[in-house]
Write a protein that holds these residues in place. Structure first.
Motif, PDB file in Angstrom:
ATOM      1  N   GLU A   6      14.919   0.065   2.322  1.00  0.00           N
ATOM      2  CA  GLU A   6      14.319   1.383   2.448  1.00  0.00           C
ATOM      3  C   GLU A   6      13.280   1.595   1.346  1.00  0.00           C
ATOM      4  O   GLU A   6      13.509   1.233   0.189  1.00  0.00           O
ATOM      5  CB  GLU A   6      15.398   2.472   2.358  1.00  0.00           C
ATOM      6  CG  GLU A   6      16.354   2.478   3.529  1.00  0.00           C
ATOM      7  CD  GLU A   6      17.352   3.610   3.424  1.00  0.00           C
ATOM      8  OE1 GLU A   6      17.069   4.599   2.713  1.00  0.00           O
ATOM      9  OE2 GLU A   6      18.424   3.511   4.040  1.00  0.00           O
ATOM     10  N   ILE A   7      12.161   2.169   1.728  1.00  0.00           N
ATOM     11  CA  ILE A   7      11.059   2.400   0.797  1.00  0.00           C
ATOM     12  C   ILE A   7      10.723   3.890   0.789  1.00  0.00           C
ATOM     13  O   ILE A   7      10.512   4.497   1.837  1.00  0.00           O
ATOM     14  CB  ILE A   7       9.795   1.609   1.207  1.00  0.00           C
ATOM     15  CG1 ILE A   7      10.083   0.112   1.270  1.00  0.00           C
ATOM     16  CG2 ILE A   7       8.643   1.895   0.242  1.00  0.00           C
ATOM     17  CD1 ILE A   7      10.369  -0.525  -0.067  1.00  0.00           C
ATOM     18  N   HIS A   8      10.692   4.470  -0.403  1.00  0.00           N
ATOM     19  CA  HIS A   8      10.268   5.859  -0.561  1.00  0.00           C
ATOM     20  C   HIS A   8       8.892   5.831  -1.237  1.00  0.00           C
ATOM     21  O   HIS A   8       8.778   5.537  -2.430  1.00  0.00           O
ATOM     22  CB  HIS A   8      11.263   6.639  -1.420  1.00  0.00           C
ATOM     23  CG  HIS A   8      10.990   8.113  -1.470  1.00  0.00           C
ATOM     24  ND1 HIS A   8      11.977   9.063  -1.374  1.00  0.00           N
ATOM     25  CD2 HIS A   8       9.827   8.818  -1.594  1.00  0.00           C
ATOM     26  CE1 HIS A   8      11.445  10.271  -1.444  1.00  0.00           C
ATOM     27  NE2 HIS A   8      10.139  10.143  -1.582  1.00  0.00           N
ATOM     28  N   VAL A   9       7.856   6.128  -0.452  1.00  0.00           N
ATOM     29  CA  VAL A   9       6.484   6.076  -0.939  1.00  0.00           C
ATOM     30  C   VAL A   9       6.066   7.458  -1.431  1.00  0.00           C
ATOM     31  O   VAL A   9       6.313   8.467  -0.767  1.00  0.00           O
ATOM     32  CB  VAL A   9       5.525   5.585   0.167  1.00  0.00           C
ATOM     33  CG1 VAL A   9       4.067   5.853  -0.200  1.00  0.00           C
ATOM     34  CG2 VAL A   9       5.737   4.100   0.422  1.00  0.00           C
ATOM     35  N   VAL A  10       5.428   7.494  -2.601  1.00  0.00           N
ATOM     36  CA  VAL A  10       4.805   8.712  -3.115  1.00  0.00           C
ATOM     37  C   VAL A  10       3.300   8.477  -3.069  1.00  0.00           C
ATOM     38  O   VAL A  10       2.799   7.532  -3.684  1.00  0.00           O
ATOM     39  CB  VAL A  10       5.269   9.033  -4.543  1.00  0.00           C
ATOM     40  CG1 VAL A  10       4.644  10.350  -5.020  1.00  0.00           C
ATOM     41  CG2 VAL A  10       6.790   9.106  -4.614  1.00  0.00           C
ATOM     42  N   MET A  11       2.577   9.312  -2.348  1.00  0.00           N
ATOM     43  CA  MET A  11       1.164   9.027  -2.069  1.00  0.00           C
ATOM     44  C   MET A  11       0.314  10.289  -2.180  1.00  0.00           C
ATOM     45  O   MET A  11       0.681  11.354  -1.682  1.00  0.00           O
ATOM     46  CB  MET A  11       1.029   8.427  -0.669  1.00  0.00           C
ATOM     47  CG  MET A  11      -0.370   7.980  -0.295  1.00  0.00           C
ATOM     48  SD  MET A  11      -0.395   7.051   1.264  1.00  0.00           S
ATOM     49  CE  MET A  11      -0.044   8.378   2.438  1.00  0.00           C
TER      50      MET A  11
END
Length: 376
Positions: A6-11
């Protein structure tokens, strides 16, 4: 995807200015440091541009390099498959410094779990998405508040220095004359300085970052338009909005002039600044090529400069070979009331380009974008 991680991206937003970049880096770092240990997700800050465009973000490259953050450690939009991660059910997405995804990213809407932004709310998001939209001068202020409210010891000097510089640049060295700073921005800068007294002096930080931001030496028109670019669209057309930076003192100020200059010198600076972008050699051909190659039906260029008192001067240029679209955009800008831009028409060399001086100089692009979106 292969490892089912699982990847939690902050963009940040697609302009990927210093505020978007540092907000993404700092918040992703904070979340990684404070999330419960059993949490399976990896927190990844993503810069929302191709790596090839990073060199055009001159203030960002300067600050990260100066604070010891190597470009090789960053992840750019063309280096991660967000669509693939979302399709596999592995993506969570936190948006900083924006809350409306462009049309090309509409499929990612379902993955948005949190928003942290400082521009007027254009789209409601219901639970379970956590929304923080506050009218402060810099999104980095909201990130700073979030970090300072967290466990003690998480904030390190490098992160503090990045946030400190970003707020100072975004809020024009905390100058009320620029119309951007709020008490919360001032409070965050003061708290960062109290926590880390060794941070460089505000004036020195602001001058260095402002000089880097306005340094467009050697850039082509196409590069200037890409340097701070956002895109809006409807089902039929796509329109680009480019922030164009002009340092009038460097380009036009002569040696030996007084700080304020005579009235004639000041007037000449303003007149020249109006024309400095429109009179770039080959500009019309560059605009045509830029829009045709990217599928844009039109482009709005927003120029900004600041005097020695940090007061902004803003101009607008609206380009489109399609007269109905150009008229629609111009009419929306001229008749806007929330806010009123107080536009004054300026001479333009071409019928397909309309130019204006913006009397309401504190209305930055984040206040103009909703006007243009509504027009489309």
């Amino acid at each position: 995807i292969r490892q089912h991680q699982e990847i939690h991206v902050v963009m940040g937003n697609e302009a990927c200015d210093l505020d978007s970049t540092v907000s993404a880096l700092a918040l992703a770092y904070f979340l990684a440091q404070t999330s419960p240990a059993p949490k399976a997700a990896v927190f990844v800050p993503v810069l929302n541009i191709p790596r090839a465009d990073f060199a055009l973000r001159t203030e960002t490259t300067f600050l990260l390099r100066d604070r010891g953050v190597p470009a090789s450690s960053l992840i750019f939009r063309d280096e991660i498959d967000l669509g693939g991660l979302h399709h596999a059910g592995l993506l969570s997405l936190t948006l900083v410094d924006h809350h409306v995804l462009p049309g090309a990213d509409a499929a990612l809407e379902e993955a948005v779990v949190e928003v942290l932004d400082h521009r007027p709310l254009e789209k409601d998001r219901g639970p379970p998405c956590q929304v923080t939209v506050e009218p402060v001068g810099s999104c980095a202020t909201l990130v700073t508040e979030r970090i300072l409210q967290g466990p003690p010891g998480v904030l390190d000097k490098t992160t503090a220095s990045l946030l400190h510089g970003t707020i100072l640049l975004d809020c024009i060295n905390l100058s009320p004359a620029a119309g951007k700073v709020t008490p919360r921005d001032v409070a965050c800068v003061s708290l960062l300085e109290q926590r880390f007294p060794e941070l460089p002096a505000r004036d020195a930080v602001f001058r260095a970052l402002q000089a880097a931001k306005f340094d467009v030496t050697g850039l082509t028109t196409e590069q200037m338009l890409r340097k701070d670019l956002k895109v809006i669209s409807n089902d039929e057309v796509v329109v680009a909005i480019s922030g164009v930076f002009e340092d009038l003192e460097v380009r036009l100020g002569g040696e030996g002039e007084t700080e304020a200059g005579s009235g004639t010198q000041v007037m000449l600076r303003l007149l020249c600044s109006v024309q400095i972008f429109l009179l770039r050699p080959g500009l019309l051909q560059d605009l045509e090529s830029f829009c045709q190659s990217r599928g844009y039906a039109g482009l709005v260029a927003m120029t900004v400069s600041f005097n020695e008192r940090h007061e902004p001067t803003r101009k607008l240029a609206v380009y489109s070979p399609q007269e109905p679209l150009r008229s629609t955009l111009c009419r929306a800008l001229e008749e806007a009331t929330t806010p009123s831009l107080l536009l004054q028409p300026l001479p333009s060399p071409w019928p397909c380009v309309a130019a204006y001086a913006q009397g309401n100089a504190v209305a930055a692009r984040k206040k103009v974008l909703p006007i243009l979106r509504a027009a489309l």
